[in-house]
Enzyme design. Structure first.
Site, PDB file in Angstrom:
ATOM      1  N   GLY A  45       1.054  -0.767  -0.015  1.00  0.00           N
ATOM      2  CA  GLY A  45      -0.334  -0.096   0.141  1.00  0.00           C
ATOM      3  C   GLY A  45       1.155   1.383  -0.259  1.00  0.00           C
ATOM      4  N   GLN A  50       3.455   9.427   0.981  1.00  0.00           N
ATOM      5  CA  GLN A  50       4.612   9.140   1.028  1.00  0.00           C
ATOM      6  C   GLN A  50       5.090   9.630  -0.306  1.00  0.00           C
ATOM      7  OE1 GLN A  50       3.053   5.326   2.214  1.00  0.00           O
ATOM      8  NE2 GLN A  50       4.473   5.208   3.176  1.00  0.00           N
ATOM      9  N   CYS A  99       6.324  -0.067   7.278  1.00  0.00           N
ATOM     10  CA  CYS A  99       5.936   1.079   6.212  1.00  0.00           C
ATOM     11  C   CYS A  99       7.119   1.425   5.567  1.00  0.00           C
ATOM     12  CB  CYS A  99       5.328   2.237   6.799  1.00  0.00           C
ATOM     13  SG  CYS A  99       4.764   3.555   6.232  1.00  0.00           S
ATOM     14  N   LEU A 100       6.168   1.746   3.856  1.00  0.00           N
ATOM     15  CA  LEU A 100       7.594   2.007   3.239  1.00  0.00           C
ATOM     16  C   LEU A 100       8.643   3.757   3.861  1.00  0.00           C
ATOM     17  CD1 LEU A 100       6.170   1.946  -0.329  1.00  0.00           C
ATOM     18  CD2 LEU A 100       7.551   0.755   0.903  1.00  0.00           C
ATOM     19  N   HIS A 141      -4.635   1.748   7.579  1.00  0.00           N
ATOM     20  CA  HIS A 141      -2.850   2.259   7.599  1.00  0.00           C
ATOM     21  C   HIS A 141      -2.487   2.876   6.570  1.00  0.00           C
ATOM     22  CE1 HIS A 141       1.241   1.001   8.272  1.00  0.00           C
ATOM     23  NE2 HIS A 141       2.007   1.998   6.933  1.00  0.00           N
ATOM     24  N   GLU A 142      -3.496   2.358   5.545  1.00  0.00           N
ATOM     25  CA  GLU A 142      -2.970   3.993   4.450  1.00  0.00           C
ATOM     26  C   GLU A 142      -3.846   5.296   4.648  1.00  0.00           C
ATOM     27  OE1 GLU A 142       0.181   3.710   2.502  1.00  0.00           O
ATOM     28  OE2 GLU A 142      -0.238   1.368   3.015  1.00  0.00           O
ATOM     29  N   HIS A 145      -2.354   7.638   6.729  1.00  0.00           N
ATOM     30  CA  HIS A 145      -1.482   8.562   6.213  1.00  0.00           C
ATOM     31  C   HIS A 145      -2.333  10.005   5.872  1.00  0.00           C
ATOM     32  CE1 HIS A 145       2.740   6.720   6.240  1.00  0.00           C
ATOM     33  NE2 HIS A 145       1.871   5.639   6.057  1.00  0.00           N
TER      34      HIS A 145
END
Ligand code: NI
Length: 190
Positions: A45, A50, A99-100, A141-142, A145
């Site tokens: 995701g 990000q 997470c990235l 989670h996404e 952000h």
């Protein structure tokens, strides 16, 4: 085009994200770039902040998890202006997340198992769906952000203490990950 991932400590991850309209400049290209970047970094995701864009756009592809979660086979979605309604009566589960934007850190996060999601796709068609299980976690989670929240904001104070040094290093730009990334601009010395 593969874009750099903005890392913990960068102000773009804590900035307000705007609602997206069909005339948003470069929207389709941005979505394409988000997909490319996510596959390149082996994410499941990605949210627009990000990649340094403060807009309410998320891309999710959880197909790689189908071995453990058969219901995720072939599931991918572009979420524009997603709105989550949490089913407070639903049970919550705790699972490890990463997470990235927070490379090298994996921590348990407690989340509600069932949500209702309203969103628009890349053609601005409206969608409404009840989502449960692992996908509900990824969506939460996404969408976090888009509300300037990272998973490390949701872990226990003790765990947070334990990863404090790693997080501080990221803020200072000391980070190792195998994809191109963008750290916070150096703070001016007094
Ligand atoms: Ni993330």
């Amino acid at each position: 085009m593969i874009l750099p991932i903005y890392i913990y400590g960068h102000p773009v991850l804590r900035a307000e994200n705007v609602k997206v309209t069909p005339d948003y400049p470069g929207l389709q290209e941005l979505i394409t770039n988000m997909k490319e970047t996510m596959y390149h970094t082996n994410g499941i995701g990605i949210a627009a902040p990000q990649v340094g864009v403060n807009a309410r756009i998320v891309y999710i592809d959880v197909d790689v998890l189908a071995e453990d979660f058969p219901e995720l086979k072939g599931v991918n979605m572009v979420l524009i202006n997603p709105e989550i309604t949490i089913d407070e009566s639903a049970p919550s589960t705790t699972r490890e997340e990463g997470c990235l934007s927070v490379p090298g850190i994996h921590e348990n996060v407690q989340r509600i198992e069932k949500i209702h999601l309203h969103w628009q796709d890349e053609n601005f068609e409206e969608h409404d769906q009840d989502i449960e299980g692992y996908l509900a976690r990824v969506v939460q989670h996404e969408c976090d952000h888009l509300e300037k929240t990272l998973f490390v904001d949701r872990i226990s104070p003790i765990r947070k203490q334990l990863i404090r040094t790693k997080l501080n290093n990221m803020v200072k730009g000391k980070v190792s990950c195998d994809y191109r990334c963008k750290v916070a601009p150096a703070r001016r010395k007094k």
